[in-house]
Design a protein around this motif. Sequence first.
Motif, PDB file in Angstrom:
ATOM      1  N   ASN A  42       0.808  -1.223   0.000  1.00  0.00           N
ATOM      2  CA  ASN A  42       0.000   0.000   0.000  1.00  0.00           C
ATOM      3  C   ASN A  42       0.838   1.269   0.000  1.00  0.00           C
ATOM      4  N   TYR A  43       2.135   1.127   0.223  1.00  0.00           N
ATOM      5  CA  TYR A  43       2.996   2.307   0.230  1.00  0.00           C
ATOM      6  C   TYR A  43       3.018   2.946  -1.153  1.00  0.00           C
ATOM      7  N   ASP A  44       2.862   4.263  -1.202  1.00  0.00           N
ATOM      8  CA  ASP A  44       2.803   5.004  -2.454  1.00  0.00           C
ATOM      9  C   ASP A  44       4.190   5.554  -2.805  1.00  0.00           C
ATOM     10  N   ALA A  45       4.970   4.757  -3.505  1.00  0.00           N
ATOM     11  CA  ALA A  45       6.339   5.150  -3.853  1.00  0.00           C
ATOM     12  C   ALA A  45       6.361   6.312  -4.828  1.00  0.00           C
ATOM     13  N   GLU A  46       5.342   6.408  -5.680  1.00  0.00           N
ATOM     14  CA  GLU A  46       5.295   7.494  -6.664  1.00  0.00           C
ATOM     15  C   GLU A  46       5.166   8.847  -5.968  1.00  0.00           C
ATOM     16  N   LYS A  47       4.415   8.867  -4.879  1.00  0.00           N
ATOM     17  CA  LYS A  47       4.182  10.118  -4.162  1.00  0.00           C
ATOM     18  C   LYS A  47       5.257  10.407  -3.127  1.00  0.00           C
ATOM     19  N   PHE A  48       5.729   9.371  -2.419  1.00  0.00           N
ATOM     20  CA  PHE A  48       6.633   9.586  -1.289  1.00  0.00           C
ATOM     21  C   PHE A  48       8.073   9.134  -1.554  1.00  0.00           C
ATOM     22  N   GLY A  49       8.326   8.654  -2.749  1.00  0.00           N
ATOM     23  CA  GLY A  49       9.681   8.249  -3.095  1.00  0.00           C
ATOM     24  C   GLY A  49       9.938   6.791  -2.782  1.00  0.00           C
ATOM     25  N   LYS A  85      12.691  13.593   3.111  1.00  0.00           N
ATOM     26  CA  LYS A  85      12.898  14.425   1.925  1.00  0.00           C
ATOM     27  C   LYS A  85      12.814  15.914   2.255  1.00  0.00           C
ATOM     28  N   GLU A  86      11.873  16.269   3.136  1.00  0.00           N
ATOM     29  CA  GLU A  86      11.594  17.679   3.389  1.00  0.00           C
ATOM     30  C   GLU A  86      12.485  18.319   4.448  1.00  0.00           C
TER      31      GLU A  86
END
Length: 280
Positions: A42-49, A85-86
């Motif tokens: 379920n981890y969203d790699a596209e959004k969170f890297g 990242k931030e």
Amino acid sequence: MSCIKRYECTLSPKLLEKAVKELNEPRDNEKRLQAIDELRNNYDAEKFGPLVREDDEFFLRFLRAKKFNQKKALTVLQNYHNVKKEFKEVFGKVNNPAVLTPIIEKEVMMMLPGVAKNGAAVMLSRHGLIDKDMDIYDFMAYGVFSMEKLLEDEAIQINGIATIKDLENFNMTFFTKISPLALGKMTKVWQEAMPMRYKESHVVNEGTFYDVIMAIVRPFLKKKLLDRIHLHGTNFKGIHEFIDPSILPPYLDGTGPDPDGLAKLWGETLMEDMPQDTAL
């Protein structure tokens, strides 16, 4: 997935029972692996890297932190990657820990030998040892690096962490260098991005300046965390209700080891696996 070594439970019967009862952890390892796979998928790699790690043990710490609630565990997992990242000012140093050697050698933090009465590991920090000219981001990275080390221990993942903050001789000049933006970011890291169970926080030798600090920090803290902060002033025996004096250092009215020795040991623990990085 075939190249990833799957998690095999080696918890003691007592620890497993606690994980099952308090954290909703499946007793059956196949069901545990299913929960890990669900979180991973379920981890969203596209959004969170890309994931920083893909081993089962990594995902398991997030599931335990949120009592195997998939939605909450996923939020923390994604927050974890987002802040990396931030908040480069901190995580750039966490990722290159050789630059933290000077602050580690200050021996501000240490682990006490044993656990609190609720089973939590206990970290003592002596904030008076922080130099007023120390880089605030170094100190933040030092804290995150320490917590990452603690999270390698499955017992700590399950039992959580208690902290004792000794503010004797703490220099307010250091604290005033923290911008509201940085403070907000760091508070988010601790409350929303680290897969750690914070059980209680004890503050000693806080003095009147503590009210000033809390006036700045309070807006960023959730009520749940605020309720777990206990102020003791110079009445160290108040800590004994939560932590047995046998593991507390003598200066906190305990009969445990000297804090300098414990601090040196913790510094060595942090540095033993440290890669020989080039300073940033």
